[in-house]
Design a protein around this motif. Structure first.
Motif, mmCIF file in Angstrom:
data_model
loop_
_atom_site.group_PDB
_atom_site.id
_atom_site.type_symbol
_atom_site.label_atom_id
_atom_site.label_comp_id
_atom_site.label_asym_id
_atom_site.label_seq_id
_atom_site.Cartn_x
_atom_site.Cartn_y
_atom_site.Cartn_z
ATOM 1 N N UNK A 16 -7.200 -6.388 -11.958
ATOM 2 C CA UNK A 16 -6.348 -5.289 -11.499
ATOM 3 C C UNK A 16 -5.335 -4.904 -12.578
ATOM 4 N N UNK A 17 -4.836 -5.903 -13.308
ATOM 5 C CA UNK A 17 -3.884 -5.644 -14.392
ATOM 6 C C UNK A 17 -4.513 -4.921 -15.566
ATOM 7 N N UNK A 18 -5.846 -4.890 -15.589
ATOM 8 C CA UNK A 18 -6.528 -4.183 -16.667
ATOM 9 C C UNK A 18 -6.904 -5.044 -17.851
ATOM 10 N N UNK A 19 -6.853 -6.372 -17.683
ATOM 11 C CA UNK A 19 -7.270 -7.249 -18.769
ATOM 12 C C UNK A 19 -8.751 -7.046 -19.067
ATOM 13 N N UNK A 20 -9.114 -7.228 -20.332
ATOM 14 C CA UNK A 20 -10.488 -6.983 -20.758
ATOM 15 C C UNK A 20 -11.447 -7.994 -20.138
ATOM 16 N N UNK A 21 -12.726 -7.648 -20.193
ATOM 17 C CA UNK A 21 -13.770 -8.546 -19.688
ATOM 18 C C UNK A 21 -13.730 -9.880 -20.422
ATOM 19 N N UNK A 22 -13.476 -9.832 -21.729
ATOM 20 C CA UNK A 22 -13.423 -11.059 -22.519
ATOM 21 C C UNK A 22 -12.261 -11.951 -22.089
ATOM 22 N N UNK A 23 -11.114 -11.324 -21.816
ATOM 23 C CA UNK A 23 -9.943 -12.097 -21.380
ATOM 24 C C UNK A 23 -10.190 -12.741 -20.021
ATOM 25 N N UNK A 24 -10.756 -11.968 -19.108
ATOM 26 C CA UNK A 24 -11.055 -12.491 -17.768
ATOM 27 C C UNK A 24 -12.072 -13.631 -17.859
ATOM 28 N N UNK A 25 -13.076 -13.464 -18.696
ATOM 29 C CA UNK A 25 -14.090 -14.510 -18.874
ATOM 30 C C UNK A 25 -13.466 -15.779 -19.446
ATOM 31 N N UNK A 26 -12.515 -15.602 -20.348
ATOM 32 C CA UNK A 26 -11.808 -16.750 -20.934
ATOM 33 C C UNK A 26 -11.054 -17.533 -19.856
ATOM 34 N N UNK A 27 -10.351 -16.812 -18.984
ATOM 35 C CA UNK A 27 -9.640 -17.488 -17.883
ATOM 36 C C UNK A 27 -10.628 -18.198 -16.959
ATOM 37 N N UNK A 28 -11.744 -17.554 -16.680
ATOM 38 C CA UNK A 28 -12.739 -18.162 -15.796
ATOM 39 C C UNK A 28 -13.282 -19.463 -16.383
ATOM 40 N N UNK A 29 -13.571 -19.463 -17.678
ATOM 41 C CA UNK A 29 -14.077 -20.679 -18.329
ATOM 42 C C UNK A 29 -13.047 -21.797 -18.300
ATOM 43 N N UNK A 30 -11.807 -21.452 -18.630
ATOM 44 C CA UNK A 30 -10.733 -22.453 -18.674
ATOM 45 C C UNK A 30 -10.503 -23.075 -17.303
ATOM 46 N N UNK A 31 -10.466 -22.241 -16.276
ATOM 47 C CA UNK A 31 -10.152 -22.727 -14.930
ATOM 48 C C UNK A 31 -11.337 -23.415 -14.266
ATOM 49 N N UNK A 32 -12.538 -23.062 -14.702
ATOM 50 C CA UNK A 32 -13.716 -23.782 -14.223
ATOM 51 C C UNK A 32 -13.665 -25.236 -14.683
ATOM 52 N N UNK A 33 -13.251 -25.443 -15.922
ATOM 53 C CA UNK A 33 -13.068 -26.804 -16.445
ATOM 54 C C UNK A 33 -11.968 -27.535 -15.680
ATOM 55 N N UNK A 34 -10.884 -26.813 -15.414
ATOM 56 C CA UNK A 34 -9.714 -27.398 -14.752
ATOM 57 C C UNK A 34 -10.062 -27.875 -13.339
ATOM 58 N N UNK A 35 -10.662 -27.001 -12.546
ATOM 59 C CA UNK A 35 -10.999 -27.372 -11.170
ATOM 60 C C UNK A 35 -12.173 -28.352 -11.151
ATOM 61 N N UNK A 36 -13.019 -28.301 -12.160
ATOM 62 C CA UNK A 36 -14.113 -29.256 -12.255
ATOM 63 C C UNK A 36 -13.603 -30.670 -12.462
ATOM 64 N N UNK A 37 -12.495 -30.783 -13.201
ATOM 65 C CA UNK A 37 -11.892 -32.099 -13.419
ATOM 66 C C UNK A 37 -11.085 -32.551 -12.200
ATOM 67 N N UNK A 38 -10.264 -31.645 -11.647
ATOM 68 C CA UNK A 38 -9.368 -32.015 -10.553
ATOM 69 C C UNK A 38 -10.089 -32.158 -9.216
ATOM 70 N N UNK A 39 -11.150 -31.369 -9.037
ATOM 71 C CA UNK A 39 -11.723 -31.224 -7.710
ATOM 72 C C UNK A 39 -10.995 -30.082 -7.009
#
Length: 287
Positions: A16-39
């Motif tokens: 919604x803020x207008x961040x690029x596809x690459x930026x959004x994908x970067x957040x998705x990758x980072x947080x996938x690792x984060x929640x994958x570790x934490x549960x």
């Protein structure tokens, strides 16, 4: 509320803020690792200890260098800050959850001899050869990112005036220079290109894509023998050239589209630690 639900909302918010596809994908990758570790824990279960344990997990993985780890942690910190601002947690974890140290790397640049080899690699008797030479010349003379080349519109290129209007990260527009060398190549390309809303196109007038550029630099790497060649190397070379010619950090930062001048300071290290290469670069291009 579960972390996975918070992440979904965070990603929607970034779009919604207008961040690029690459930026959004970067957040998705980072947080996938984060929640994958934490549960998929709840926000109330988040703690500074768990965040530090996540960093240790990345460091012990063995497949990620310190710069990559720092990049992932930066994405997680952005998410944690968003959680606090939006009242999903009642404590600001980012105040104490600092970025881990990363090995400082000096960004590489092309030498005058390599630039000469690069331009000799194009067959300028063909449309694609002229277009590709034009792309490389434009990137080398403006410091543009790949995404900015792909999205460049025809009515945003002003060759005679010596500038182009590009759309950078965060949908921010900026003017970039078109040097004399690039002007001649652009005029030739413009006389041949099919009509299109987008400036850089295929022979059938379809706009180029990020895959087009990846394939271009993959082939150039093989043809030139410059094994470290990649699109961003042109951006590094432009930034170093600007500073070596006497441009100040603020001006160079604006031309590169950096959000913070601190991001530009890394190029000053190239000049300090590779003075001969930087000076030879300028002499080779402008003699």
């Amino acid at each position: 509320m579960k972390i996975s639900e918070c992440i979904s909302e965070f990603i929607i918010d970034q779009r919604v803020k207008g961040n690029s596809h690459l930026t959004v994908s970067y957040y998705e990758r980072s947080l996938k690792l984060f929640v994958g570790f934490l549960g998929d824990i709840s926000g109330d279960e988040l703690s500074l200890l768990k965040c530090k344990q996540f960093v240790l997990y990345l460091q012990n993985d063995g497949s990620k260098n310190s710069v990559t780890i720092q990049t992932y942690v930066r994405g997680v910190r952005a998410f944690l800050s968003w959680l606090y601002v939006n009242d999903y947690i009642d404590f600001c974890l980012t105040e104490k959850f600092k970025l881990p140290k990363a090995q400082s790397k000096i960004k590489d640049i092309l030498t005058p001899a390599e630039i000469d080899i690069l331009f000799k690699a194009f067959d300028e008797t063909t449309f694609l050869g002229i277009r590709n030479s034009c792309i490389v010349s434009f990137m080398l003379g403006s410091g543009c990112r790949c995404c900015e080349i792909v999205s460049l519109k025809s009515d945003s290129v002003h060759v005679d005036e010596g500038y182009a209007l590009v759309l950078g990260k965060g949908n921010k527009q900026r003017n970039v220079p078109i040097g004399d060398i690039a002007k001649d190549k652009l005029r030739l390309y413009m006389s041949l290109r099919p009509d299109s809303e987008y400036f850089f196109v295929q022979e059938n007038s379809a706009p180029i894509t990020s895959d087009t550029l990846k394939d271009l630099f993959r082939k150039l790497k093989i043809k030139t023998g410059i094994s470290r060649l990649h699109a961003h190397l042109l951006r590094h070379t432009f930034a170093t050239m600007m500073l070596t010619l006497g441009a100040d950090l603020y001006t160079t930062s604006k031309l590169l589209g950096h959000a913070d001048v601190k991001m530009t300071q890394v190029y000053a290290k190239i000049i300090n630690q590779k003075k001969d290469d930087a000076v030879n670069l300028v002499n080779g291009l402008f003699d």
